[in-house]
Design an enzyme around this catalytic site. Structure first.
Site, PDB file in Angstrom:
ATOM      1  CG  HIS A   1       1.067   0.111   4.751  1.00  0.00           C
ATOM      2  ND1 HIS A   1       0.470  -1.117   4.919  1.00  0.00           N
ATOM      3  CD2 HIS A   1       1.870   0.284   5.822  1.00  0.00           C
ATOM      4  CE1 HIS A   1       0.899  -1.658   6.032  1.00  0.00           C
ATOM      5  NE2 HIS A   1       1.751  -0.831   6.613  1.00  0.00           N
TER       6      HIS A   1
ATOM      7  CG  ASP B   1       7.293  -9.085   7.572  1.00  0.00           C
ATOM      8  OD1 ASP B   1       8.027  -8.473   8.366  1.00  0.00           O
ATOM      9  OD2 ASP B   1       6.052  -8.975   7.586  1.00  0.00           O
TER      10      ASP B   1
ATOM     11  NE  ARG C   1      10.675  -6.585  14.120  1.00  0.00           N
ATOM     12  CZ  ARG C   1       9.843  -5.881  13.341  1.00  0.00           C
ATOM     13  NH1 ARG C   1       9.386  -6.392  12.213  1.00  0.00           N
ATOM     14  NH2 ARG C   1       9.491  -4.667  13.669  1.00  0.00           N
TER      15      ARG C   1
ATOM     16  CB  SER D   1       8.503  -5.472   8.783  1.00  0.00           C
ATOM     17  OG  SER D   1       7.206  -5.950   8.952  1.00  0.00           O
TER      18      SER D   1
ATOM     19  CE  LYS E   1       4.273  -6.626   6.190  1.00  0.00           C
ATOM     20  NZ  LYS E   1       4.026  -6.687   7.596  1.00  0.00           N
TER      21      LYS E   1
HETATM   22  N1  URA Z   1       3.735  -3.159  10.618  1.00  0.00           N
HETATM   23  C1  URA Z   1       4.442  -4.118   9.962  1.00  0.00           C
HETATM   24  O1  URA Z   1       3.974  -4.666   8.966  1.00  0.00           O
HETATM   25  N2  URA Z   1       5.647  -4.447  10.435  1.00  0.00           N
HETATM   26  C2  URA Z   1       6.198  -3.885  11.516  1.00  0.00           C
HETATM   27  O2  URA Z   1       7.313  -4.226  11.873  1.00  0.00           O
HETATM   28  C3  URA Z   1       5.462  -2.903  12.192  1.00  0.00           C
HETATM   29  C4  URA Z   1       4.218  -2.546  11.710  1.00  0.00           C
END
Ligand code: URA
Length: 435
Positions: free
Chosen positions: A83, A162, A169, A184, A188
């Site tokens: 990621h 999220d 946010r 966050s 995932k």
């Molecule tokens: N990528 C994400 O998935 N979440 C964040 O808060 C920032 C970047």
């Protein structure tokens, strides 16, 4: 039963919240019983007072538990995922996934779409007509078992908390908080079910984290969350001061990835690919040292195995593998125009964010989630930091479908380049690995 008012007060006073309190907040906000105004106040309190390691872990787990999780246990072997925290010209997955899969290590990757100045792997893969970016779970698992590779967008409802919290946010200037970003991303990733996760934490002007200290703190927080959750997580800090590689824009980036699989990858991109790839092979137990891992990775390029795996991957996900051999025929931009240097000099800096923005305004990216994108527009950077350029020599080539947008993009590209009379040493691409 808790009261949201009391929990906001507690965080405002810098006290530590319990697991039960955090679960109450996440569940309540997801089911709508906690309103935006209270959640906004809570997020701002987190923004200013931070969270302890334990709180950040509990927040991650509560967000992961808010929706579905992928069960990859039917896939044999150690499943690895990667990621990136997001950058400009970042086509690393397109090069790395087939290299790893060619070494028989299963790559089961959920990817996202691009937003703002950053791109997303799923959009790039749609450059192949017919390519399916949405796969039923059984097909995803079957492809990884039989071909060692699947890259798809999220179909299940992973970490819905999220999604909702991130949108809030974004609207309340609370994105840039390390515990909120770490939880966050990790909620995932944990819901996506891989055994090992390699995180590419970008640092620099084109990244979320503008300086190394913040990036290191984010990386360490995510690695700690992984440790708490019993997953192997490695974070590699990589440079995002200028775009990665030379291509920015969807089809152009796929073309550069294909060239890289043929052994002609730009040096900066390949350094990142090898740094992440070697950590993935170590995690999967496929190599026992970085040196061995690097040799194995190089062998997939030299033998053509990674290129063939990419064609196989395109085929099993519905695309035409012949397109991989003739990708340039899919580039349908009507206007192609060079940006030229105004005087002699060395390239001292290229503002990655501006380059990403220039591609976005031509239609290569989305200003908002609902926007459609134009896959064939983008930019090829002909000169990168440290290169010498003569007056009137092209520094970049723009691919557009609208001449006025092309002119706007050219202005922004020229503005993003800074020149100097002396040669600037580029920063190292791989800054640090955190395990
Ligand atoms: N990528 C994400 O998935 N979440 C964040 O808060 C920032 C970047």
């Amino acid at each position: 039963m808790f009261r949201m008012y009391d929990l906001i007060e507690k965080k405002k006073n810098g006290e530590e919240l319990t697991k039960e309190e955090i679960e109450f907040i996440v569940q309540g906000y997801t089911d709508g019983s906690i309103y935006d105004y209270q959640m906004s106040a809570f997020l701002m309190a987190v923004y200013f007072n931070g969270m302890t390691k334990q709180e950040t872990f509990e927040l991650t787990m509560a967000m992961e538990a808010s929706g579905d999780t992928l069960d990859l246990s039917e896939i044999k072997g150690v499943k690895v995922d990667k990621h990136s925290t997001g950058g400009v010209g970042d086509k690393t997955t397109l090069v790395l996934a087939p290299m790893i899969a060619a070494l028989d290590v299963p790559v089961a990757k959920m990817s996202g779409r691009g937003l703002g100045h950053t791109g997303g792997t799923i959009d790039k893969l749609e450059a192949f007509p017919g390519f399916l970016t949405s796969l039923p779970e059984e097909t995803f698992i079957q492809n990884v078992n039989e071909h060692k590779i699947a890259v798809a967008g999220q179909t299940k409802n992973l970490a819905p908390a999220d999604k909702k919290i991130y949108a809030l946010r974004d609207a309340t200037a609370c994105v840039n908080s390390i515990p909120l970003i770490a939880s966050s991303i990790m909620s995932k990733k944990l819901a996506s079910g891989a055994d090992g996760i390699c995180l590419d934490v970008k640092v620099g002007s084109g990244a979320f984290m503008k300086n190394e200290a913040d990036a290191q703190c984010l990386a360490k927080t995510m690695v700690d969350i992984g440790t708490f959750a019993n997953k192997k997580v490695v974070a590699v800090l990589t440079n995002m001061d200028e775009p990665l590689g030379n291509a920015v824009g969807n089809t152009l980036e796929v073309m550069e990835a294909i060239d890289s699989l043929k052994g002609n990858g730009p040096k900066d991109l390949m350094e990142v690919v090898f740094a992440l790839g070697s950590q993935m092979l170590l995690m999967a137990g496929r190599a026992s040292s970085e040196e061995e891992a690097n040799k194995l990775l190089q062998s997939t390029i030299d033998s053509g195995a990674a290129y063939d795996k990419f064609k196989e991957f395109v085929k099993i996900q519905g695309g035409n593998p012949e397109d991989v051999d003739h990708m340039e025929s899919l580039l349908s931009a009507k206007v192609v125009s060079d940006v030229v240097a105004l005087k002699d000099g060395y390239v001292a800096k290229i503002e990655a964010e501006q380059i990403g923005h220039a591609s976005m305004i031509m239609g290569g990216g989305r200003a908002s989630k609902e926007d459609d994108i134009d896959l064939s527009v983008g930019i090829i950077l002909r000169k990168k930091v440290g290169d010498f350029v003569k007056a009137n020599e092209p520094i970049a080539t723009v691919y557009a479908n609208d001449s006025s947008l092309c002119e706007k993009a050219k202005e922004e590209i020229l503005d993003s380049y800074q020149f100097s009379d002396t040669k600037t040493q580029g920063k190292p691409m791989v800054i640090k690995t955190i395990k």
